[in-house]
Scaffold this active site. Structure first.
Site, PDB file in Angstrom:
ATOM      1  N   ASP A  40      -1.373  29.051   1.780  1.00 12.76           N
ATOM      2  CA  ASP A  40      -2.366  29.289   0.722  1.00 12.76           C
ATOM      3  C   ASP A  40      -2.016  30.459  -0.183  1.00 12.76           C
ATOM      4  O   ASP A  40      -2.646  30.644  -1.216  1.00 12.76           O
ATOM      5  CB  ASP A  40      -3.738  29.546   1.354  1.00 12.76           C
ATOM      6  CG  ASP A  40      -4.237  28.319   2.065  1.00 12.76           C
ATOM      7  OD1 ASP A  40      -4.211  27.246   1.458  1.00 12.76           O
ATOM      8  OD2 ASP A  40      -4.634  28.423   3.238  1.00 12.76           O
TER       9      ASP A  40
ATOM     10  N   HIS B  25      -1.797  33.203  10.553  1.00 14.25           N
ATOM     11  CA  HIS B  25      -1.922  31.786  10.888  1.00 14.25           C
ATOM     12  C   HIS B  25      -2.065  31.662  12.391  1.00 14.25           C
ATOM     13  O   HIS B  25      -1.428  32.419  13.130  1.00 14.25           O
ATOM     14  CB  HIS B  25      -0.674  31.010  10.412  1.00 14.25           C
ATOM     15  CG  HIS B  25      -0.892  29.549  10.327  1.00 14.25           C
ATOM     16  ND1 HIS B  25      -0.801  28.728  11.423  1.00 14.25           N
ATOM     17  CD2 HIS B  25      -1.226  28.759   9.281  1.00 14.25           C
ATOM     18  CE1 HIS B  25      -1.050  27.486  11.047  1.00 14.25           C
ATOM     19  NE2 HIS B  25      -1.309  27.473   9.758  1.00 14.25           N
TER      20      HIS B  25
END
Ligand code: ACO
Length: 428
Positions: free
Chosen positions: A363, A306
Site C-alpha cells: 500500500d 505486514h
C-alpha cells in the site's frame, strides 16, 4: 525426517502427524486434538493457524518471496496482464492463446450490467463510501444471475467468474460516476480490461478518454500485484463465508467488506491521507516517524509492516519502481512521492522499524500511482478489490472443489460470567 509431534499434558502424551507443503512449510495436524485431549488451541489473529491447504499462492515472508502458482511475482513485471494472471490463479496454469481469447471474449460479453441495476446506484447518497456500494452491488448482482447459486461444473463456474471479474469494473465505475453526479458510461467492447475501466471512469458522452499505454501497464501491474496473497483477512473471509456453501457472489461481497478496513485494503487510502497530512501540516518526515514510534500518539506509519512479510514486500519494490517511472512520464510532480521516499529512507534505518522488521508494504506506493493517473482517493480500495477478486474467486473454487471441506467454525475460550440468575426488570 520428523513426521510426528508429541504433546505432553500432565501424565499423558499424544502424537500428532506433521504435514509438509511443497516448499517445506511444516504444520502439526491437530484436527482431532479436542476429541483426543479435551483441549483446543488459542491463537487470536490466527498467526500460527493453517486454515486450509492451498495450491494457489506461496509466500515466504522472511525472505520476501511471493509466487502465483509457482511463478515469482517479479516475472509479471514485463508486459503486465491482469486478465492472464486472473486466469492463472483461478485455473492453475497460464492460459493458452485459445483459452486467453475465450476468457477475454467472456469478459467483453459480460461487461454490461442489467439495465435495471442502474437504478440501484441512485438509491445511494452521493457521499456513500464506494466500498459499501461495491459490496452491496456484488451481492445484488447474484439476484440478476440466479445461475450463480448452482455452479454445477467448471464451465458454469468459468462463465460466472468471468461475469464477476468483468462486471465489478462496471459497478466500480458507476459508483464513482454516481458520486460525482455524472452520467454512466457504458463499457466499450473494443477496449481491453484496464482501458475499458478507465473509459467508464473518465470518458464523457462527448469526449472519449484515451488510456496511455504507460498508464494501462501501470494499472495492470497494480491490479495483478493485488490479485492474491493467500490467507489474508479478506480471502479468509471469502473462504469462511464460502464454507457455508454460500454462493460465489455472496462470498466475494463479504470479501469486499473485510478489505475495507484501514489495517487491510483501506491502508492505501490511509497512506495517502497520512502523506497529505504531513504535506499540508508542514510536518517533517523525521517528526512523523518519531510520532509513529510513540505508542501514546496512536499514530502508525501507514503502509509499513505486514503480518507475514518480515522483509521487503516484493510488491512494494515493484510499485516504487513504477511510481518513479510513471510520474515523470505523465509530467506529474507529486510532493507526496518525495515525502514517501524520505519516510522510507528514515524508517529503514531506524532501530524501531529494523528491530520489528517493519518494511514498506504494497500500500505504500500504490496510492501514489493511482493518484497520478487521476483515480480519486476514495476509489483506491475499490481498485484493490478489483485486483483481489481473482484471488477470492480462486480460493472459493478451490475450497468448493475440495472433497470433505467443512464449514469453518472456530472455538473460543469463554471468559464471561458463571451461571447467573435472570432478575425481572422491577427487581434490578
Ligand atoms: N507503524 C509503527 N509501529 C508499527 C507499525 C507501523 N506501521 N506496524 C507495526 N508496528 C509495531 C507495533 O506497534 C508493535 O510494536 P510493539 O511490539 O512495541 O508493541 C509491533 O510493531 C508489531 O505490530 P503488530 O500490530 O503486532 O503487527 P501485526 O503483524 O499484528 O500487524 C499490520 C501488521 C496490521 C499490517 C501493522 O503493521 C500495521 O498496522 N501497519 C500499518 C497499516 C498497514 O499498512 N496495513 C496494510 C497491510 S498490507 C495489506 O493488508 C494489503
Amino acid at each position: 525426517m520428523i513426521n510426528e509431534a508429541t504433546l505432553v499434558i500432565g501424565e499423558q502424551s499424544f502424537q500428532f502427524p506433521i504435514c509438509e507443503g511443497t516448499e517445506g512449510e511444516r504444520a502439526i495436524d491437530i484436527q482431532d486434538l479436542r476429541a483426543r485431549t479435551g483441549y483446543i488451541t488459542l491463537d487470536p489473529g490466527y498467526g500460527n493457524t493453517g486454515s486450509c491447504q492451498s495450491a494457489i499462492t506461496f509466500i515466504d515472508g522472511e525472505k520476501g518471496i511471493l509466487r502465483y502458482r509457482g511463478i515469482p511475482i517479479e516475472q509479471f513485471e514485463q508486459n503486465p496482464n491482469f486478465v492472464e494472471v486472473a486466469w492463472l490463479l483461478i485455473f492453475g496454469h497460464l492460459p493458452s492463446e485459445q483459452e486467453y481469447r475465450a476468457f477475454s471474449a467472456d469478459l467483453t460479453a459480460s461487461a454490461n450490467l442489467d439495465e435495471s441495476m442502474k437504478h440501484h446506484f441512485e438509491g445511494f447518497p452521493r457521499s456513500a463510501p464506494p466500498m459499501a456500494i461495491l459490496s452491496a452491488m456484488i451481492n445484488a448482482l447474484s439476484c440478476f444471475h440466479p445461475e450463480c447459486f448452482e455452479l454445477e461444473d467448471e464451465e458454469h463456474f468459468r462463465v460466472a467468474a468471468a461475469g464477476l471479474i468483468s462486471k465489478v469494473r462496471t459497478i466500480a465505475a458507476y459508483a464513482y460516476r454516481h458520486s460525482i453526479g455524472q452520467p454512466y458510461i457504458y463499457p466499450d467492447p473494443a477496449l481491453r480490461y484496464v482501458p475499458n475501466f478507465l473509459h467508464m471512469l473518465f470518458s464523457q458522452p462527448y469526449a472519449e478518454h484515451f488510456c496511455e499505454p504507460v498508464v494501462r501497464d501501470a494499472i495492470n501491474l497494480v491490479l495483478l500485484l493485488h490479485a492474491d496473497h493467500e490467507q489474508n483477512c479478506s480471502t479468509s473471509t471469502v473462504r469462511m463465508v464460502g464454507s457455508s456453501q454460500a454462493n460465489l457472489f455472496a462470498a466475494c461481497a463479504a470479501g469486499v467488506c473485510a478489505l475495507w478496513g484501514p489495517l487491510h485494503g483501506g491502508a492505501n487510502v490511509a497512506v495517502l491521507e497520512m502523506l497529505d497530512r504531513i504535506h499540508r501540516g508542514h510536518i517533517s518526515p523525521e517528526e512523523y516517524v518519531r510520532m509513529a514510534k510513540d505508542k501514546d500518539s496512536k499514530v502508525r506509519l501507514m503502509g509499513f509492516g505486514h503480518r507475514v512479510y518480515k522483509n521487503f514486500d516484493p510488491r512494494a519494490r515493484m510499485l516504487a519502481t513504477v511510481a518513479e517511472r510513471l510520474l515523470p512520464t505523465l509530467g506529474f510532480n507529486d510532493p507526496l512521492l518525495d515525502i514517501a521516499r524520505r519516510l522510507e529512507e528514515i524508517a529503514l534505518e531506524d532501530p524501531y522499524f529494523v528491530e520489528r522488521k517493519l518494511y514498506p508494504n504494497v500500500d505504500f506506493y500504490s496510492g501514489i500511482i493511482m493518484r497520478a493517473v487521476g483515480i480519486p482517493t476514495n476509489m483506491f480500495t475499490v481498485l484493490f478489490s478489483i485486483g483481489r477478486l481473482p484471488g477470492w474467486i480462486a480460493h472459493w473454487w478451490e475450497q468448493s472443489c475440495t472433497t470433505g471441506s467443512k464449514i469453518a467454525r472456530p472455538r473460543q475460550i469463554y471468559t464471561g460470567a458463571g451461571i447467573t440468575d435472570h432478575v425481572p426488570r422491577d427487581g434490578r
